[in-house]
Write an enzyme that holds these catalytic residues in place. Structure first.
Site, mmCIF file in Angstrom:
data_model
loop_
_atom_site.group_PDB
_atom_site.id
_atom_site.type_symbol
_atom_site.label_atom_id
_atom_site.label_comp_id
_atom_site.label_asym_id
_atom_site.label_seq_id
_atom_site.Cartn_x
_atom_site.Cartn_y
_atom_site.Cartn_z
ATOM 1 N N GLY A 71 -9.402 3.402 -9.900
ATOM 2 C CA GLY A 71 -9.150 2.889 -11.240
ATOM 3 C C GLY A 71 -7.692 3.049 -11.611
ATOM 4 O O GLY A 71 -6.953 3.798 -10.961
ATOM 5 N N CYS A 98 -10.228 7.435 -4.359
ATOM 6 C CA CYS A 98 -8.989 7.442 -5.137
ATOM 7 C C CYS A 98 -9.229 8.099 -6.501
ATOM 8 O O CYS A 98 -9.432 9.306 -6.574
ATOM 9 C CB CYS A 98 -8.422 6.037 -5.244
ATOM 10 S SG CYS A 98 -6.668 6.002 -5.674
ATOM 11 N N TYR A 99 -9.241 7.339 -7.589
ATOM 12 C CA TYR A 99 -9.527 7.919 -8.900
ATOM 13 C C TYR A 99 -10.873 8.647 -8.884
ATOM 14 O O TYR A 99 -11.026 9.710 -9.497
ATOM 15 C CB TYR A 99 -9.539 6.829 -9.970
ATOM 16 C CG TYR A 99 -9.828 7.333 -11.367
ATOM 17 C CD1 TYR A 99 -8.790 7.741 -12.203
ATOM 18 C CD2 TYR A 99 -11.128 7.388 -11.852
ATOM 19 C CE1 TYR A 99 -9.047 8.211 -13.484
ATOM 20 C CE2 TYR A 99 -11.402 7.860 -13.129
ATOM 21 C CZ TYR A 99 -10.358 8.268 -13.952
ATOM 22 O OH TYR A 99 -10.627 8.736 -15.211
ATOM 23 N N HIS A 185 -8.136 3.955 0.324
ATOM 24 C CA HIS A 185 -9.138 2.916 0.057
ATOM 25 C C HIS A 185 -9.733 2.421 1.382
ATOM 26 O O HIS A 185 -9.185 1.507 2.010
ATOM 27 C CB HIS A 185 -8.502 1.753 -0.710
ATOM 28 C CG HIS A 185 -8.158 2.077 -2.119
ATOM 29 N ND1 HIS A 185 -9.044 1.947 -3.152
ATOM 30 C CD2 HIS A 185 -7.016 2.564 -2.667
ATOM 31 C CE1 HIS A 185 -8.473 2.328 -4.287
ATOM 32 N NE2 HIS A 185 -7.241 2.702 -4.012
ATOM 33 N N GLU A 187 -12.184 0.568 1.828
ATOM 34 C CA GLU A 187 -12.799 -0.747 1.693
ATOM 35 C C GLU A 187 -11.851 -1.897 1.995
ATOM 36 O O GLU A 187 -12.311 -3.016 2.253
ATOM 37 C CB GLU A 187 -13.381 -0.925 0.276
ATOM 38 C CG GLU A 187 -12.357 -1.023 -0.837
ATOM 39 C CD GLU A 187 -11.900 0.325 -1.388
ATOM 40 O OE1 GLU A 187 -11.304 0.345 -2.475
ATOM 41 O OE2 GLU A 187 -12.137 1.350 -0.715
ATOM 42 N N SER A 239 -24.628 -29.790 -8.037
ATOM 43 C CA SER A 239 -23.274 -30.305 -7.828
ATOM 44 C C SER A 239 -23.062 -30.822 -6.419
ATOM 45 O O SER A 239 -22.122 -31.565 -6.169
ATOM 46 C CB SER A 239 -22.251 -29.201 -8.111
ATOM 47 O OG SER A 239 -22.303 -28.210 -7.104
ATOM 48 N N GLY A 240 -23.908 -30.392 -5.485
ATOM 49 C CA GLY A 240 -23.735 -30.784 -4.092
ATOM 50 C C GLY A 240 -23.035 -29.746 -3.257
ATOM 51 O O GLY A 240 -22.953 -29.862 -2.034
ATOM 52 N N GLY A 241 -22.497 -28.698 -3.897
ATOM 53 C CA GLY A 241 -21.868 -27.611 -3.169
ATOM 54 C C GLY A 241 -22.901 -26.688 -2.564
ATOM 55 O O GLY A 241 -24.103 -26.802 -2.818
ATOM 56 N N VAL A 242 -22.432 -25.738 -1.763
ATOM 57 C CA VAL A 242 -23.356 -24.838 -1.075
ATOM 58 C C VAL A 242 -24.122 -23.972 -2.074
ATOM 59 O O VAL A 242 -25.300 -23.651 -1.841
ATOM 60 C CB VAL A 242 -22.605 -23.966 -0.044
ATOM 61 C CG1 VAL A 242 -21.599 -23.050 -0.713
ATOM 62 C CG2 VAL A 242 -23.586 -23.163 0.798
ATOM 63 N N ASP A 243 -23.507 -23.613 -3.203
ATOM 64 C CA ASP A 243 -24.176 -22.730 -4.158
ATOM 65 C C ASP A 243 -25.362 -23.412 -4.823
ATOM 66 O O ASP A 243 -26.492 -22.912 -4.772
ATOM 67 C CB ASP A 243 -23.184 -22.252 -5.221
ATOM 68 C CG ASP A 243 -21.952 -21.606 -4.624
ATOM 69 O OD1 ASP A 243 -22.058 -21.069 -3.511
ATOM 70 O OD2 ASP A 243 -20.888 -21.650 -5.259
ATOM 71 N N SER A 244 -25.117 -24.547 -5.457
ATOM 72 C CA SER A 244 -26.211 -25.218 -6.162
ATOM 73 C C SER A 244 -27.229 -25.797 -5.189
ATOM 74 O O SER A 244 -28.425 -25.852 -5.493
ATOM 75 C CB SER A 244 -25.679 -26.312 -7.085
ATOM 76 O OG SER A 244 -25.090 -27.358 -6.364
ATOM 77 N N SER A 245 -26.782 -26.221 -4.008
ATOM 78 C CA SER A 245 -27.723 -26.759 -3.016
ATOM 79 C C SER A 245 -28.635 -25.660 -2.486
ATOM 80 O O SER A 245 -29.845 -25.860 -2.320
ATOM 81 C CB SER A 245 -26.948 -27.405 -1.859
ATOM 82 O OG SER A 245 -26.191 -28.505 -2.309
ATOM 83 N N LYS A 391 -19.799 -15.431 -1.592
ATOM 84 C CA LYS A 391 -19.928 -16.754 -0.976
ATOM 85 C C LYS A 391 -20.466 -16.688 0.452
ATOM 86 O O LYS A 391 -21.314 -17.494 0.842
ATOM 87 C CB LYS A 391 -18.577 -17.466 -0.990
ATOM 88 C CG LYS A 391 -18.579 -18.848 -0.353
ATOM 89 C CD LYS A 391 -19.333 -19.873 -1.187
ATOM 90 C CE LYS A 391 -18.518 -20.315 -2.369
ATOM 91 N NZ LYS A 391 -19.120 -21.468 -3.070
#
Length: 535
Positions: A71, A98-99, A185, A187, A239-245, A391
């Site tokens: 943080g 860290c923090y 860190h 990560e 929308s046709g994108g990978v998310d909405s599809s 994603k």
């Protein structure tokens, strides 16, 4: 299951309390989401919770381990964010980063002070105790540091696991209580031994099994949607994108004909995309799609709008209003489904933690049309089963559902479409110019086999004109910006080092084939400090 509340909300008990998971208490670090991503890469579920989540609330989640994020504050600052001291008595393994490590030290009786020498960037980690947390982490491996404070006195029972040249307490542990802390860190990608350390904590210290799989998510998402929706109907913004599809396939599997997909053609899509999308879903997927031509409505709504945030807000508002109109025609519907992802929520929510309220301060990078543009009088209940996925996780779900590669590998395309790739006012003329330039970019990216090497590749139209010479005549036309980036998840990105010969080819085609353009430039800005999209 994935919680529906944003990260800034007080955590509610999970739908599936027996799931193995790691809870991440968020103290406002820019890397909190990256910690969650790395944990999930071990196939163990992780959830980001506000730092003031109480021990009692955490018990309802039944986490196998807790991670305290980094943080921007110093633990000795007045009003610095603190965690519930009762978490140290829960008997659950805890890792402070860290923090988070400094807070652990301070609350358990140690001492943290301002360092004489700060430590930022790469540092060699010298291991003093290669057991537990640092098993299989190589001596001298590179870790990423970003701190101006240091631990100068350990709490009782703690020991030093590792140090760097400028940090005597780079990693610490209380082995009997399973309390660990690292000043670096693990990560971030720059920490070469970071994933080995994370696996040690997740598998060996917390005892988790790799059960957070794509198949598990699909099964539980379908089950949750069926339970939530019941016999009600759902309207999906396709929308046709990978998310909405992917969401369409999930919902179709879960509720079948209770789902109605509506594609709103707002006039900001790329050339030929609306026709291709409707045909694909009808003929190949056998999922009916209601096509709505709303081009004039959207163009009218954003006429004269130049501010990018206002542009997104207006487009998001119009989306909802059009869906409400369509719901009356096709409905009634109780739910609106959206393909909102975790990065959408993160970027729309903003970053730093307010020590007085415990909430994230609303310093938004930008609103996303499916997060920041929703009107307060929304008539639908939202259903967003993907809002806790990154994603790459959505792509894995899409593959599991057997979506075709042309959708699974489709580069991200913003909900507001070309409207935010035209800087300033959107006009029919500028849309036509950008569509033709964008088509050339897509054609050449595919022709040269670069499409799957790039996270995004697109054209941007600037609202200025410059002088040029074409056919011995003076021109005064628009410039096109080419934006090609590489990324893992869209949270950070780097400009793509494509061959100069390729850039020359694309630039020549755009200037020669697109009326109204006489100049092409290439954007070599990474994210940060820039964003991937220009607006």
């Amino acid at each position: 299951m994935l919680a529906e509340n944003p990260a800034s909300d007080v955590a509610a008990a999970p739908v599936v309390p027996h799931r193995q998971m790691i809870a991440i208490l968020d103290f406002g670090s820019q890397y909190s989401e990256l910690i969650a991503r790395r944990i999930r890469e071990t196939q163990v579920y992780s959830e980001i919770l506000p730092y003031h989540t109480t021990a009692e609330q955490l018990r309802s989640w039944q986490p196998q381990g807790i991670i305290l994020s980094g943080g921007p504050n110093s633990v000795y600052d007045r009003g610095a964010p603190q965690c519930d001291p009762a978490i140290w008595q829960m008997g659950i393994p805890i890792l402070g980063v860290c923090y988070g490590m400094q807070l652990m030290v301070q609350q358990l009786g140690g001492k943290v002070v301002r360092s004489a020498l700060g430590e930022y960037g790469k540092a060699a980690l010298h291991i003093d105790d290669p057991t537990d947390l640092l098993t299989n982490v190589e001596h001298g491996t590179t870790m990423w540091m970003s701190h101006g404070d240091s631990v100068v006195q350990l709490p009782e029972g703690f020991a030093i696991l590792a140090h760097t040249e400028n940090c005597p307490c780079a990693a610490i542990a209380h082995h009997e209580r399973n309390l660990y802390g690292v000043q670096f860190h693990p990560e971030v990608v720059h920490s070469q031994g970071g994933m080995a350390l994370i696996r040690n904590f997740v598998y060996h210290i917390c005892g988790c099994e790799p059960t957070w799989t794509t198949a598990t998510f699909v099964e539980e998402a379908v089950s949750e949607m069926r339970a939530k929706v019941g016999d009600k109907r759902v309207l999906l913004a396709l929308s046709g994108g990978v998310d909405s599809s992917t969401l369409a396939f999930l919902l179709h599997r879960a509720i079948g004909t209770q789902l109605t997909c509506v594609f709103i053609d707002q006039g900001f899509m790329r050339k030929l995309e609306p026709e291709r999308l409707v045909k694909l879903f009808h003929e190949q997927f056998h999922i009916p799609v209601e096509y709505v031509n709303a081009r004039e409505r959207f163009l009218t709504a954003i006429e004269g709008v130049t501010d990018p945030e206002e542009k997104r807000r207006v487009i998001g508002h119009e989306f909802i209003r059009v869906f409400e109109n369509e719901s009356k025609r096709l409905g009634p519907f109780d739910y609106l489904a959206q393909g909102t992802l975790y990065p959408d929520v993160i970027e729309s929510a903003g970053g730093a933690i307010d020590p007085q309220t415990g909430e994230r301060v609303a310093v938004k990078i930008k609103s996303h049309h499916n997060v920041g543009g929703l009107p307060k009088d929304l008539q639908f209940k939202l259903i967003e089963p993907l809002r806790r996925l990154f994603k790459d996780e959505v792509r894995r779900v899409a593959r599991a559902l057997k979506l075709p590669d042309e959708i699974v590998q489709r580069q991200p395309f913003p909900g507001p479409g070309l409207a935010i790739r035209i800087i300033g006012e959107v006009t029919p003329e500028r849309l036509d110019i950008l569509r033709e330039a964008d088509l050339i970019v897509r054609q050449e990216i595919n022709r040269h086999g670069l499409y799957h090497q790039l996270w995004q590749s697109f054209a941007v139209l600037l609202p200025v004109r410059s002088v040029g010479v074409m056919g011995d005549k003076r021109t005064y036309a628009y410039p096109i910006v080419l934006r090609f980036v590489t990324s893992e998840d869209g949270m950070t990105a780097d400009w793509a080092r494509v061959p100069y010969e390729f850039l020359e080819l694309v630039a020549n085609r755009i200037v020669n084939e697109v009326p109204g353009v006489n100049r092409v430039v290439y954007d070599v800005t990474s994210k940060p400090p820039g964003t991937i999209e220009w607006e």
